[in-house]
Design an enzyme around this catalytic site. Structure first.
Site, PDB file in Angstrom:
ATOM      1  N   HIS A 165      71.911   8.288 125.493  1.00  0.00           N
ATOM      2  CA  HIS A 165      72.668   9.466 125.064  1.00  0.00           C
ATOM      3  C   HIS A 165      74.089   8.978 124.759  1.00  0.00           C
ATOM      4  CE1 HIS A 165      74.819  13.297 125.601  1.00  0.00           C
ATOM      5  NE2 HIS A 165      73.661  13.920 125.513  1.00  0.00           N
ATOM      6  N   GLN A 194      67.987  12.817 132.879  1.00  0.00           N
ATOM      7  CA  GLN A 194      66.656  13.325 132.518  1.00  0.00           C
ATOM      8  C   GLN A 194      65.594  12.964 133.553  1.00  0.00           C
ATOM      9  OE1 GLN A 194      66.070  15.460 130.244  1.00  0.00           O
ATOM     10  NE2 GLN A 194      68.031  15.348 129.196  1.00  0.00           N
TER      11      GLN A 194
HETATM   12  C1  LIG Z   1      70.233  11.246 129.262  1.00  0.00           C
HETATM   13  C2  LIG Z   1      71.465  12.099 129.239  1.00  0.00           C
HETATM   14  N1  LIG Z   1      72.627  11.584 129.653  1.00  0.00           N
HETATM   15  C3  LIG Z   1      73.753  12.300 129.671  1.00  0.00           C
HETATM   16  C4  LIG Z   1      73.772  13.601 129.235  1.00  0.00           C
HETATM   17  C5  LIG Z   1      75.040  14.363 129.267  1.00  0.00           C
HETATM   18  O1  LIG Z   1      74.957  15.408 130.182  1.00  0.00           O
HETATM   19  P1  LIG Z   1      76.140  16.461 130.326  1.00  0.00           P
HETATM   20  O2  LIG Z   1      76.399  16.979 128.944  1.00  0.00           O
HETATM   21  O3  LIG Z   1      75.589  17.483 131.245  1.00  0.00           O
HETATM   22  O4  LIG Z   1      77.312  15.729 130.895  1.00  0.00           O
HETATM   23  C6  LIG Z   1      72.594  14.178 128.771  1.00  0.00           C
HETATM   24  C7  LIG Z   1      72.584  15.558 128.244  1.00  0.00           C
HETATM   25  O5  LIG Z   1      71.749  15.912 127.443  1.00  0.00           O
HETATM   26  C8  LIG Z   1      71.404  13.413 128.784  1.00  0.00           C
HETATM   27  O6  LIG Z   1      70.237  13.932 128.378  1.00  0.00           O
END
Ligand SMILES: Cc1ncc(COP(=O)(O)O)c(C=O)c1O
Length: 403
Positions: A120, A200
């Site tokens: 991500h 996830q």
């Molecule tokens: C694998 C992963 N990492 C990080 C994030 C970021 O999460 P947040 O926006 O809640 O900080 C997400 C959000 O979709 C994610 O799926």
């Protein structure tokens, strides 16, 4: 103990308001059980005050609730101490904290940070930012066309100049589970630190940070049935102890003077300002709720929904699922021969079916897989076989309409 998704669904007020809703966007955020909403409300009604600051009783109660939530998170991850748990705004902020604090202290020109091609953007961009400041280099661990990690490339990238390996536990875009145990062990032999993005994973897997050998592990509350505005950084005590603060303010200090300021030990050192107190209480309620389920049965249930979905998709022409590896989070990323995912999602929405479309904040991964966007279906505990049937019927109808 087994799992009754219909009974679980009844615990979520969202489905009272929208009885027809087929919510298949759980990887973006989950709905919240009543007990989580009640826990936050109860906190505000009976214990609301600022934490760690005042002599009055309410502040004591608030502090107790907040620190109790930290203990709950520590147990949830099997951290060796609650002091290894830092509350943040979410996974994104937790990774930025490590990149800024650990990175500024430990990275120098020529050092390398290995980041997997699945990540991500939250586990890519913070490393690029700190690399630009320190002269370190971010290198990608490539993904193979079948959606698995290129282990050979990883091992050859794992040179002595690598200081950090930042990897996701499970891909938010295609679901693939990374062999984090194996990767962390190899990274440690090479002298690197390991950050695992569990955003996830935690809603679907029991996570033991000590068994995984994670130096850092992060997740967001809102993806695990908890509130928005709260997330978690787990860091090994000895690493956190050596890291400088990354934000300054109240509660993170030992002593402040214009001659010089000294800082509190972790986790307070990393929690400048008023923390997300009610949200942490809500998160603890969510984790207790999740741990009250039979987690093996939950895993089986979510795998069963995926199997039903896969079987149904095989009967619909013009649909392809990305990355058919077996070890996956309960989600599927779909592409269509003759329809744009966005158009399909709009037709699904007209039938009360919520899915996510786009690049899922994982542009490098979609580029590597040669697709510009997908339609993602992601499951949670309250999804039912009927949800899958509705989705499949609506998808077939949408593709027919768009043909
Ligand atoms: C694998 C992963 N990492 C990080 C994030 C970021 O999460 P947040 O926006 O809640 O900080 C997400 C959000 O979709 C994610 O799926």
């Amino acid at each position: 103990m087994s799992l009754n998704p219909h009974a679980l669904r009844a615990e979520f007020p969202m489905f009272e308001h929208y009885p027809e809703l087929v919510y298949l966007d759980n990887a973006a955020t989950t709905q919240k059980p009543r007990c989580v909403l009640d826990a936050e409300r109860h906190f505000y009604e009976t214990a609301n005050a600022n934490v760690h600051r005042s002599a009055h009783r309410l502040s004591g109660l608030a502090t107790e609730a907040f620190e109790g939530a930290r203990e709950t998170v520590a147990r949830f991850l099997n951290a060796s101490s609650a002091d290894e748990i830092v509350f943040t705004r979410g996974a994104t902020e937790a990774i930025n904290l490590v990149a800024n604090s650990w990175g500024s202290q430990n990275l120098k020109p020529g050092d390398e940070i290995l980041v997997s091609g699945y990540e991500h953007h939250a586990n890519i961009v913070p490393w690029q930012l700190i690399a630009a400041q320190t002269g370190a280099i971010v290198r990608e661990i490539p993904v193979l066309p079948d959606g698995t990690l290129d282990r050979t490339a990883f091992l050859s990238l794992l040179q002595p100049q690598v200081r950090m390996v930042a990897i996701t536990h499970a891909s938010n875009a295609i679901g693939t589970h990374l062999p984090v145990l194996e990767l962390a062990a190899a990274a440690h032999v090479a002298g690197a630190r390991v950050l695992i993005d569990g955003a996830q994973a935690v809603a679907h897997e029991s996570v033991d940070v000590q068994a995984l050998g994670a130096d850092f592990y992060v997740f967001s509350g809102h993806k695990v049935y908890g509130p928005t505005g709260v997330g978690v950084l787990y860091g090994k005590a000895e690493l956190l102890a050596d890291m400088p603060p990354w934000q300054g303010g109240g509660d993170m200090i030992e002593r402040v003077s214009f001659a010089g300021t000294t800082y509190a030990p972790p986790p307070a050192r990393f929690e400048a300002g008023t923390p997300p107190v009610a949200q942490a209480v809500g998160l603890a309620a969510a984790l207790n709720w999740l741990c009250g389920l039979d987690r093996a049965a939950l895993k089986q249930h979510e795998a069963h929904l995926c199997a039903l979905l896969d079987a149904g998709l095989r009967k619909i022409a013009g649909v392809r699922t990305l990355a058919t590896v077996t070890e996956r989070a309960p989600l599927r990323s779909l592409v269509f021969d003759n329809a744009h995912p966005y158009d399909v999602a709009q037709l699904l929405d007209a039938r009360d079916i919520a899915v996510r479309v786009g690049k899922h904040c994982a542009e490098p991964l979609l580029d590597a897989l040669g697709v510009s966007g997908t339609l993602r279906v992601s499951f949670a505990a309250y999804n039912t076989a009927e949800d899958v049937t509705h989705f499949l019927e609506a998808l077939a109808a949408a593709l027919e309409d768009l043909a």
